[in-house]
Design a protein around this motif. Structure first.
Motif, PDB file in Angstrom:
ATOM      1  N   ALA A 168       0.822  -1.212   0.000  1.00  0.00           N
ATOM      2  CA  ALA A 168       0.000   0.000   0.000  1.00  0.00           C
ATOM      3  C   ALA A 168       0.855   1.260   0.000  1.00  0.00           C
ATOM      4  CB  ALA A 168      -0.926   0.009   1.205  1.00  0.00           C
ATOM      5  N   ARG A 169       0.441   2.240  -0.796  1.00  0.00           N
ATOM      6  CA  ARG A 169       1.094   3.553  -0.757  1.00  0.00           C
ATOM      7  C   ARG A 169       0.800   4.190   0.607  1.00  0.00           C
ATOM      8  NH1 ARG A 169      -3.109   4.818   0.926  1.00  0.00           N
ATOM      9  NH2 ARG A 169      -5.039   5.173  -0.224  1.00  0.00           N
ATOM     10  N   GLU A 170       1.570   5.216   0.974  1.00  0.00           N
ATOM     11  CA  GLU A 170       1.369   5.830   2.279  1.00  0.00           C
ATOM     12  C   GLU A 170       0.235   6.851   2.259  1.00  0.00           C
ATOM     13  OE1 GLU A 170       2.575   5.155   5.241  1.00  0.00           O
ATOM     14  OE2 GLU A 170       3.675   3.448   4.413  1.00  0.00           O
ATOM     15  N   ASN A 171       0.429   7.937   1.523  1.00  0.00           N
ATOM     16  CA  ASN A 171      -0.549   9.009   1.475  1.00  0.00           C
ATOM     17  C   ASN A 171      -0.964   9.219   0.019  1.00  0.00           C
ATOM     18  OD1 ASN A 171      -1.856  11.550   1.313  1.00  0.00           O
ATOM     19  ND2 ASN A 171      -0.761  12.298   3.115  1.00  0.00           N
ATOM     20  N   PRO A 172      -2.236   8.981  -0.305  1.00  0.00           N
ATOM     21  CA  PRO A 172      -2.633   9.078  -1.717  1.00  0.00           C
ATOM     22  C   PRO A 172      -2.432  10.474  -2.307  1.00  0.00           C
ATOM     23  CG  PRO A 172      -4.569   9.002  -0.306  1.00  0.00           C
ATOM     24  CD  PRO A 172      -3.388   8.681   0.567  1.00  0.00           C
ATOM     25  N   PHE A 173      -2.516  11.510  -1.482  1.00  0.00           N
ATOM     26  CA  PHE A 173      -2.385  12.874  -1.976  1.00  0.00           C
ATOM     27  C   PHE A 173      -0.944  13.212  -2.371  1.00  0.00           C
ATOM     28  CE2 PHE A 173      -6.189  12.812   0.633  1.00  0.00           C
ATOM     29  CZ  PHE A 173      -7.098  13.494  -0.152  1.00  0.00           C
ATOM     30  N   GLN A 174      -0.003  12.418  -1.900  1.00  0.00           N
ATOM     31  CA  GLN A 174       1.402  12.666  -2.223  1.00  0.00           C
ATOM     32  C   GLN A 174       1.846  11.982  -3.506  1.00  0.00           C
ATOM     33  OE1 GLN A 174       3.542  11.453   1.289  1.00  0.00           O
ATOM     34  NE2 GLN A 174       2.869  13.227   2.498  1.00  0.00           N
ATOM     35  N   VAL A 175       1.077  11.010  -3.985  1.00  0.00           N
ATOM     36  CA  VAL A 175       1.498  10.266  -5.179  1.00  0.00           C
ATOM     37  C   VAL A 175       0.481  10.317  -6.318  1.00  0.00           C
ATOM     38  CG1 VAL A 175       3.008   8.690  -3.924  1.00  0.00           C
ATOM     39  CG2 VAL A 175       0.594   8.104  -4.210  1.00  0.00           C
ATOM     40  N   SER A 176      -0.743  10.768  -6.039  1.00  0.00           N
ATOM     41  CA  SER A 176      -1.794  10.788  -7.059  1.00  0.00           C
ATOM     42  C   SER A 176      -1.950  12.179  -7.660  1.00  0.00           C
ATOM     43  CB  SER A 176      -3.139  10.365  -6.449  1.00  0.00           C
ATOM     44  OG  SER A 176      -3.054   9.072  -5.907  1.00  0.00           O
ATOM     45  N   THR A 177      -2.358  12.204  -8.905  1.00  0.00           N
ATOM     46  CA  THR A 177      -2.713  13.469  -9.542  1.00  0.00           C
ATOM     47  C   THR A 177      -3.995  14.014  -8.933  1.00  0.00           C
ATOM     48  OG1 THR A 177      -1.701  12.712 -11.597  1.00  0.00           O
ATOM     49  CG2 THR A 177      -3.227  14.575 -11.757  1.00  0.00           C
ATOM     50  N   ALA A 178      -4.944  13.125  -8.629  1.00  0.00           N
ATOM     51  CA  ALA A 178      -6.183  13.514  -7.967  1.00  0.00           C
ATOM     52  C   ALA A 178      -6.714  12.328  -7.180  1.00  0.00           C
ATOM     53  CB  ALA A 178      -7.228  13.987  -8.980  1.00  0.00           C
ATOM     54  N   VAL A 179      -7.354  12.622  -6.063  1.00  0.00           N
ATOM     55  CA  VAL A 179      -7.992  11.600  -5.228  1.00  0.00           C
ATOM     56  C   VAL A 179      -9.493  11.855  -5.252  1.00  0.00           C
ATOM     57  CG1 VAL A 179      -8.179  10.585  -2.934  1.00  0.00           C
ATOM     58  CG2 VAL A 179      -5.965  11.438  -3.747  1.00  0.00           C
ATOM     59  N   LEU A 180     -10.252  10.836  -5.659  1.00  0.00           N
ATOM     60  CA  LEU A 180     -11.696  10.937  -5.753  1.00  0.00           C
ATOM     61  C   LEU A 180     -12.337   9.968  -4.763  1.00  0.00           C
ATOM     62  CD1 LEU A 180     -10.454  11.657  -8.661  1.00  0.00           C
ATOM     63  CD2 LEU A 180     -12.755  11.251  -9.515  1.00  0.00           C
ATOM     64  N   THR A 181     -13.568  10.262  -4.372  1.00  0.00           N
ATOM     65  CA  THR A 181     -14.286   9.345  -3.497  1.00  0.00           C
ATOM     66  C   THR A 181     -15.776   9.427  -3.769  1.00  0.00           C
ATOM     67  OG1 THR A 181     -14.419   8.524  -1.225  1.00  0.00           O
ATOM     68  CG2 THR A 181     -14.653  10.907  -1.535  1.00  0.00           C
ATOM     69  N   ASN A 182     -16.534   8.543  -3.116  1.00  0.00           N
ATOM     70  CA  ASN A 182     -17.932   8.324  -3.488  1.00  0.00           C
ATOM     71  C   ASN A 182     -18.945   9.165  -2.741  1.00  0.00           C
ATOM     72  OD1 ASN A 182     -17.656   7.057  -1.003  1.00  0.00           O
ATOM     73  ND2 ASN A 182     -17.804   4.991  -1.834  1.00  0.00           N
ATOM     74  N   ALA A 187     -15.462  11.115   2.295  1.00  0.00           N
ATOM     75  CA  ALA A 187     -14.500  12.225   2.219  1.00  0.00           C
ATOM     76  C   ALA A 187     -14.095  12.685   3.601  1.00  0.00           C
ATOM     77  CB  ALA A 187     -15.096  13.380   1.421  1.00  0.00           C
ATOM     78  N   SER A 188     -15.038  12.718   4.538  1.00  0.00           N
ATOM     79  CA  SER A 188     -14.697  13.149   5.895  1.00  0.00           C
ATOM     80  C   SER A 188     -13.770  12.156   6.585  1.00  0.00           C
ATOM     81  CB  SER A 188     -15.983  13.335   6.725  1.00  0.00           C
ATOM     82  OG  SER A 188     -16.603  12.089   7.018  1.00  0.00           O
ATOM     83  N   ILE A 189     -13.937  10.865   6.273  1.00  0.00           N
ATOM     84  CA  ILE A 189     -13.060   9.835   6.846  1.00  0.00           C
ATOM     85  C   ILE A 189     -11.657   9.961   6.247  1.00  0.00           C
ATOM     86  CG2 ILE A 189     -12.739   7.361   7.192  1.00  0.00           C
ATOM     87  CD1 ILE A 189     -15.218   8.599   8.553  1.00  0.00           C
ATOM     88  N   ILE A 190     -11.591  10.209   4.957  1.00  0.00           N
ATOM     89  CA  ILE A 190     -10.289  10.387   4.299  1.00  0.00           C
ATOM     90  C   ILE A 190      -9.564  11.587   4.878  1.00  0.00           C
ATOM     91  CG2 ILE A 190      -9.188  10.957   2.083  1.00  0.00           C
ATOM     92  CD1 ILE A 190     -11.482   9.344   0.742  1.00  0.00           C
ATOM     93  N   ARG A 191     -10.285  12.656   5.135  1.00  0.00           N
ATOM     94  CA  ARG A 191      -9.662  13.844   5.721  1.00  0.00           C
ATOM     95  C   ARG A 191      -9.121  13.553   7.125  1.00  0.00           C
ATOM     96  NH1 ARG A 191      -8.791  18.908   4.829  1.00  0.00           N
ATOM     97  NH2 ARG A 191      -8.611  20.378   6.570  1.00  0.00           N
ATOM     98  N   MET A 192      -9.829  12.744   7.895  1.00  0.00           N
ATOM     99  CA  MET A 192      -9.364  12.368   9.223  1.00  0.00           C
ATOM    100  C   MET A 192      -7.994  11.709   9.150  1.00  0.00           C
ATOM    101  SD  MET A 192     -12.884  10.798  10.835  1.00  0.00           S
ATOM    102  CE  MET A 192     -11.997   9.920  12.126  1.00  0.00           C
ATOM    103  N   ALA A 193      -7.795  10.905   8.104  1.00  0.00           N
ATOM    104  CA  ALA A 193      -6.543  10.152   7.983  1.00  0.00           C
ATOM    105  C   ALA A 193      -5.423  10.976   7.380  1.00  0.00           C
ATOM    106  CB  ALA A 193      -6.773   8.894   7.149  1.00  0.00           C
ATOM    107  N   PHE A 194      -5.718  11.771   6.354  1.00  0.00           N
ATOM    108  CA  PHE A 194      -4.662  12.392   5.553  1.00  0.00           C
ATOM    109  C   PHE A 194      -4.677  13.920   5.565  1.00  0.00           C
ATOM    110  CE2 PHE A 194      -5.791   8.309   3.395  1.00  0.00           C
ATOM    111  CZ  PHE A 194      -4.638   7.621   3.732  1.00  0.00           C
ATOM    112  N   ASN A 195      -5.663  14.496   6.255  1.00  0.00           N
ATOM    113  CA  ASN A 195      -5.728  15.955   6.425  1.00  0.00           C
ATOM    114  C   ASN A 195      -5.852  16.704   5.102  1.00  0.00           C
ATOM    115  OD1 ASN A 195      -5.930  18.106   8.253  1.00  0.00           O
ATOM    116  ND2 ASN A 195      -3.787  18.674   7.922  1.00  0.00           N
ATOM    117  N   GLU A 196      -6.438  16.060   4.102  1.00  0.00           N
ATOM    118  CA  GLU A 196      -6.735  16.712   2.829  1.00  0.00           C
ATOM    119  C   GLU A 196      -8.089  16.238   2.332  1.00  0.00           C
ATOM    120  OE1 GLU A 196      -3.798  17.459  -0.209  1.00  0.00           O
ATOM    121  OE2 GLU A 196      -2.238  16.536   1.036  1.00  0.00           O
ATOM    122  N   ASP A 197      -8.709  17.062   1.493  1.00  0.00           N
ATOM    123  CA  ASP A 197     -10.047  16.760   1.004  1.00  0.00           C
ATOM    124  C   ASP A 197      -9.998  16.159  -0.400  1.00  0.00           C
ATOM    125  OD1 ASP A 197     -11.626  17.734   3.195  1.00  0.00           O
ATOM    126  OD2 ASP A 197     -11.082  19.768   2.571  1.00  0.00           O
TER     127      ASP A 197
END
Length: 415
Positions: A168-182, A187-197
């Motif tokens: 698994a990659r560490e932080n999706p926002f550091q390696v992805s061009t964009a992070v999408l969710t459903n 999105a609120s759970i993702i922000r809890m983990a990675f501090n980005e929206d």
């Protein structure tokens, strides 16, 4: 230019498969030839039957795995057929919906490939102990715990958690061009983990689940509560049979609960058989087909053809969803498209983005609250008509064409 659509297991009609097939269609519309990668063999023509989406013309790379179980473990190798696609097609874009693509990161950077990660739910929170304090670790989150806290699946999940960090990659926002969710909830759970929206892009209604143009009225429908989804413990059908149905039929004696689920694995078959025993143990009359409805309290139907499912949705008064922390809820959306008011647990994306926190559908936390909501919608024609109209208004924003257009526009803006 080619685009890779990477998914670990295409051979089932689930929400993840719907999203990835829709993404492939959007990329084709944007001028990027999709290449579908998979660990398992699959038959693209099934997608026309399942969803009304034609992906049969897209090239695909499969590793030929024939297992229908061990889905979590298959995710660990989702990167491998992508590696083959990189050599064979030199794509400029990758869409992937698993976090286990660490072996691809160097290739992405060296070849300047744009990667879009679509997160159905951040598995980091489920299987990385450093996030356990957030409350979604697989032994604590009710969605996961229903399945993975009893032998032998507790061993299955424990071993997976040990292997997860290797891929698994560490932080999706550091390696992805964009992070999408459903959903906004995810999105609120993702922000809890990675501090980005992330960007919220709700999954679409399947093209073969059209919004009804002839919504049956309250009086034209029958006092049925309907549920749809695969036979799996996290769907909590057992909880409904043990707690909801006995109380509901006391409140509304003519009520029937109809459950339509897929059962394509030994695990789902085992759960189905357990449900039959649970219903009988609870003193309920059980049927297994639509012909049994008049003489049963509960009808447990397996692998129902789509048209029969739509017909039953059109005949029913209420849709019930029992899963806790459901990440999205495609079955909820499909029911809303048939004009059904919905009753969902006050958690997850089904509550935040489909029921809109109570604005569109009714919610519950405990048994009595759920029974009261169901009884109200089954007996109060004015309330039923109000929520039926709200269901239809909501799903007009999540049609397949709108999803494809939104994603195509997003890709154009980012690239």
């Amino acid at each position: 230019m080619h685009s890779v659509i990477a998914h670990h297991f295409w051979d089932r009609p689930g929400g993840g498969e719907l999203v990835m097939a829709s993404i492939a269609h959007a990329m084709a519309r944007s001028g990027y030839q999709p290449v579908l990668t998979s660990l398992s063999d699959f038959e693209p023509r099934k997608y026309l039957d399942w969803f009304g989406i034609d992906i049969s013309s897209y090239p695909r790379i499969s590793m030929g795995i024939k297992l229908r179980s061990f889905g979590l473990y298959m995710r660990l190798l989702v990167w491998y057929p992508v590696k083959i696609a990189l050599r064979r097609y030199s794509p400029g874009i990758i869409f992937i919906d698993s976090p286990t693509y660490k072996p691809l990161i160097n290739d992405l950077r060296r070849k300047n490939i744009k990667l879009f990660e679509y997160i159905h739910f951040p598995l980091d929170l489920s299987f990385r102990r450093k996030y356990a304090s957030l409350g979604y670790y697989y032994t604590e989150d009710q969605y996961m715990a229903e399945r993975y806290t009893r032998f032998p699946l507790n061993v299955y999940a424990w071993l997976y958690s040990k292997l997860f960090d290797k891929f698994a990659r560490e932080n999706p926002f550091q390696v992805s061009t964009a992070v999408l969710t459903n959903s906004h909830w995810t999105a609120s759970i993702i922000r809890m983990a990675f501090n980005e929206d992330p960007i919220v892009l709700n999954p679409p209604l399947p093209p073969n689940s059209p919004i009804t143009s002839n919504n049956k009225s309250f009086n034209e429908r029958r006092p049925y509560v309907v549920m749809v989804g695969r036979y799996a413990e996290e769907k909590r059908y057992h909880w409904v049979l043990e707690n909801i149905v006995p109380k509901l039929i006391k409140e509304v004696p003519q009520a029937r609960v109809v459950i339509m689920g897929s059962a394509g694995t030994s695990t789902s078959e085992s759960y189905y058989n357990y449900l039959v025993k649970t219903a009988l143990r609870s003193g309920l009359r059980v049927g297994t087909s639509a012909s049994h409805i008049l003489n049963a309290n509960v009808i447990l139907m397996k692998n129902v053809p789509r048209q029969e499912m739509i017909n039953l949705l059109d005949e029913s008064r209420v849709f019930l969803h029992a899963t806790i922390n459901e990440h999205w809820g495609i079955a909820v959306a499909e029911a809303m498209a048939r004009g059904l008011p919905v009753v969902v647990h006050k958690s997850g994306g089904a509550w935040s983005d489909l029921a809109l926190n109570g604005e569109v559908g009714l919610g519950y936390e405990g048994v009595d609250e759920a029974v009261d909501a169901l009884a109200k919608l089954m007996t109060d024609s004015r309330a039923w008509s109000n929520y039926s109209m709200r269901s239809l208004d909501r799903v007009r924003d999540i049609t397949f064409d709108k999803f494809v257009d939104k994603l195509a526009e997003l890709v154009r803006k980012i690239l």
